[in-house]
Design a protein around this motif. Sequence first.
Motif, mmCIF file in Angstrom:
data_model
loop_
_atom_site.group_PDB
_atom_site.id
_atom_site.type_symbol
_atom_site.label_atom_id
_atom_site.label_comp_id
_atom_site.label_asym_id
_atom_site.label_seq_id
_atom_site.Cartn_x
_atom_site.Cartn_y
_atom_site.Cartn_z
ATOM 1 N N ARG A 1 -7.076 12.265 4.187
ATOM 2 C CA ARG A 1 -5.663 12.162 4.532
ATOM 3 C C ARG A 1 -5.061 13.517 4.883
ATOM 4 N N THR B 1 0.840 -1.190 0.000
ATOM 5 C CA THR B 1 0.000 0.000 0.000
ATOM 6 C C THR B 1 0.873 1.237 0.000
ATOM 7 N N GLU C 1 -13.151 6.151 0.828
ATOM 8 C CA GLU C 1 -12.934 7.602 0.860
ATOM 9 C C GLU C 1 -14.153 8.219 1.532
ATOM 10 N N PRO C 2 -14.036 9.460 1.948
ATOM 11 C CA PRO C 2 -15.210 10.090 2.555
ATOM 12 C C PRO C 2 -16.341 10.134 1.524
ATOM 13 N N ASP D 1 -21.253 3.381 6.494
ATOM 14 C CA ASP D 1 -20.093 4.098 5.947
ATOM 15 C C ASP D 1 -18.902 3.630 6.767
ATOM 16 N N THR E 1 -9.933 -4.334 0.772
ATOM 17 C CA THR E 1 -11.376 -4.535 0.924
ATOM 18 C C THR E 1 -11.787 -5.896 0.380
ATOM 19 N N ILE F 1 -14.664 11.327 9.234
ATOM 20 C CA ILE F 1 -13.315 11.303 8.679
ATOM 21 C C ILE F 1 -13.244 12.359 7.569
ATOM 22 N N THR G 1 -20.462 1.474 2.195
ATOM 23 C CA THR G 1 -19.512 2.255 1.403
ATOM 24 C C THR G 1 -18.148 2.270 2.090
ATOM 25 N N VAL G 2 -17.104 2.414 1.294
ATOM 26 C CA VAL G 2 -15.729 2.371 1.812
ATOM 27 C C VAL G 2 -14.742 2.984 0.831
ATOM 28 N N TRP H 1 -11.785 2.345 7.344
ATOM 29 C CA TRP H 1 -10.671 1.482 7.743
ATOM 30 C C TRP H 1 -9.550 1.589 6.734
ATOM 31 N N GLN H 2 -8.492 0.815 6.913
ATOM 32 C CA GLN H 2 -7.282 0.934 6.084
ATOM 33 C C GLN H 2 -6.654 -0.440 5.840
ATOM 34 N N THR H 3 -5.762 -0.484 4.861
ATOM 35 C CA THR H 3 -5.004 -1.706 4.616
ATOM 36 C C THR H 3 -4.332 -2.158 5.922
ATOM 37 N N GLU H 4 -3.835 -1.196 6.659
ATOM 38 C CA GLU H 4 -3.108 -1.469 7.898
ATOM 39 C C GLU H 4 -4.002 -2.037 8.997
ATOM 40 N N THR I 1 -3.142 7.119 12.094
ATOM 41 C CA THR I 1 -3.817 6.649 10.882
ATOM 42 C C THR I 1 -3.453 7.432 9.624
HETATM 43 C C1 7RM Z 1 -10.329 0.148 3.112
HETATM 44 C C2 7RM Z 1 -9.406 1.098 2.408
HETATM 45 C C3 7RM Z 1 -7.323 3.844 3.496
HETATM 46 C C4 7RM Z 1 -7.711 5.292 3.466
HETATM 47 C C5 7RM Z 1 -8.000 5.845 4.829
HETATM 48 C C6 7RM Z 1 -8.936 6.994 4.496
HETATM 49 C C7 7RM Z 1 -9.736 6.459 3.326
HETATM 50 C C8 7RM Z 1 -11.354 4.567 3.713
HETATM 51 C C9 7RM Z 1 -13.128 5.641 4.375
HETATM 52 C C10 7RM Z 1 -12.100 6.575 4.145
HETATM 53 C C11 7RM Z 1 -13.477 8.284 4.801
HETATM 54 C C12 7RM Z 1 -14.396 6.132 4.826
HETATM 55 N N1 7RM Z 1 -8.066 0.920 2.656
HETATM 56 N N2 7RM Z 1 -11.011 5.881 3.733
HETATM 57 N N3 7RM Z 1 -12.628 4.417 4.097
HETATM 58 N N4 7RM Z 1 -12.272 7.895 4.366
HETATM 59 N N5 7RM Z 1 -14.521 7.472 5.025
HETATM 60 N N6 7RM Z 1 -15.437 5.325 5.045
HETATM 61 O O1 7RM Z 1 -9.832 1.934 1.689
HETATM 62 O O2 7RM Z 1 -5.670 1.483 2.715
HETATM 63 O O3 7RM Z 1 -6.799 1.594 0.588
HETATM 64 O O4 7RM Z 1 -7.192 3.311 2.182
HETATM 65 O O5 7RM Z 1 -8.922 5.456 2.732
HETATM 66 O O6 7RM Z 1 -8.208 8.110 4.087
HETATM 67 O O7 7RM Z 1 -6.818 6.269 5.469
HETATM 68 S S1 7RM Z 1 -6.875 1.801 1.999
#
Ligand code: 7RM
Length: 652
Positions: free
Chosen positions: A514, A262, A386-387, A409, A309, A511, A383-384, A412-415, A497
């Motif tokens: 980034r 990632t 990004e915001p 909504d 995901t 959220i 949904t997942v 979460w993250q790869t980590e 995060t």
């Molecule tokens: C699962 C995934 C992670 C980054 C994370 C955020 C953003 C993911 C949401 C979100 C707002 C959400 N893994 N992010 N889900 N921001 N609302 N529901 O996406 O490692 O590829 O990305 O994605 O910035 O840090 S990921």
Amino acid sequence: MTEAHVTYPVLEHIRKRSYLKSRDEYTAMYKKSIDEPDEFWREQANRLDWFHPFQKVSDCDLANASIRWYEGGKLNVAHNCLDRHLSERGDQTAIIWEADEAKDGRHISYRELHAEVCKTANVLKSMGVKRGDRVCIYLPMIPELAYTMLACARIGAIHSIVFAGFSAESIRDRILDCEAKMVITANEGVRGGKRIALKSIVDKAVEGLEVVESVLVCRRTDTDVPMKSGRDFSFEEACSKQRPTCPAEWMDAEDPLFILYTSGSTGRPKGLLHTTGGYLTYASLTHKYVFDVHPGDVYCCAADIGWVTGHTYIIYGPLANGATTIMFESVPTYPDPGRYWDIVERHKVNIFYTAPTAIRAIAREGDQWVKKYDRSSLRILGTVGEPINPEAWEWYYDVVGEQKCAIVDTWWQTETGGIMITPLPGVNELKPGAATLPFFGVHPCLVDEEGKKIEATEAKGYLCMQAAWPGLARTVYGDHERFKQTYFSQYPGLYFTGDGCNRDKDGDYWITGRVDDVINVSGHRLGTAEIESSINAHPWVAESAVVGYPHEIKGTGILGFVILNANIGDQAKEEIVQAVREQVATDIGKFARPDLILVCPGLPKTRSGKIMRRILRKISVGEYGNLGNVTTLADPSVVDQIIGVHKEMVKK
Ligand code: 7RM
């Protein structure tokens, strides 16, 4: 944050069948998970089949990036996803493969999946893959992707899946980093009616690489591809010689399951390592409660398994829970923008999970594409990535769900391995754009610029975690120091995060995205540094800086500020701009191709030579008069010049 938000109360018919019946029930369970984590997670481990019990629930020290769960316990992920379901649901569909052309799809039962995985595991063994070896999988969304990843898990090999949109160079980097001895691919991929020459991309990727002993090639289409004798083998041919049974290795809870690369704000992508017991416990528990999955449900996560995901919520979570999961090979707009709802109607999908970028892309095609199909089976919409902007949320809720579905909504993250902050069906009111509440065992906090924890409920800060959870990645493969540096050094004792976040007066989390140099383009995570290094490799480019800017469909678009080597005419400039965009597509993958390239005379740099991206970000959204402090710039006049060029581009 202070303005009133619309809220949507829990729907009674959702609560009627949800596992959790009230906010109080959530609060009690949450409290236990935080106050007595070991007790909580000891119980939850019973979700899985263990060959041998673990001795210790957890042994974690965030300050030292040392994370261990269920040590001493022995289990196998493939056994948990397959074998243990056979007696009760062997004939139930495990995977519905929804092919690019719907007519080519098929259902795979747990029994069939078990047999295919065993055959595949025997193939891997016969080709010399042993416990602990790394296997790079570069496959499209075909059943063989599920077979091969589960086969790795069965024999204790570590898979490293590379999304089939990545370039040869990206695959090569990843193979080298984890020293994969085998690569698994397909002759061609098929997506949206188009063919993708995957095998030839792999040929380029592995050329001259000594680590790679063999390439296993699945046959997705009738096209014959060149096979290098002694290195390349047909998957189907190899499988036909194998028996459909294969013992599952006894793995330790902390033995590696997979590596997934990632992007971060600096350097090359990191290979996040996830292990066996904690990851699967977390995947299974979150999948059950967040999506409120019941026996007989049809569950569809429209992501690609090449991203986390897909790992957690197409394969491991759903199969550990004995659910029926859909693998979608195509794209949301093929053959037309009604595809998702066509799938929902044909397979009577109860739970549907996708990304905001896909929702926006199909919403703008009009409601008729949705209304054409019967969606009465739907209960939960997820949904997942990004915001989600409130407009897209409302469309999902009103048009797709007809105000009868709960929206989750999920942040979460790869980590993190699995979902961390999310509404739970039957539990909380929904607020469009809010990820709302922490999942069990998740202990978030917001910290300010100085790294101080903010105690007030209503607050804005950097999102951190103050306790470990079983799904947390254990290390960056081959570079534990980088793992520690990236996530645990900013705020000692906390996991950082990289996201900014607001907490409202009700304690709900929003959220904001980034706060580092990572951007989310159509839900694909990219580091601006990676894109810059590709742009800079172009012979005509002296230097570049990449920022994300708001994009109607993609969420974030990619804008590159580029300085060319010498003064050249406008005609040549245009050609170079196109060549630079292509270069990124070739180096990283098409999804990373910059939307806009702005040729400028200079970049805003501090006297010590650091590019001030903050200024470029403001310029990218036209906030020319609001650049903040520019007095530390080595040459402040460059800012006006860049603004000039940006204004020109906007006019066009
Ligand atoms: C699962 C995934 C992670 C980054 C994370 C955020 C953003 C993911 C949401 C979100 C707002 C959400 N893994 N992010 N889900 N921001 N609302 N529901 O996406 O490692 O590829 O990305 O994605 O910035 O840090 S990921």
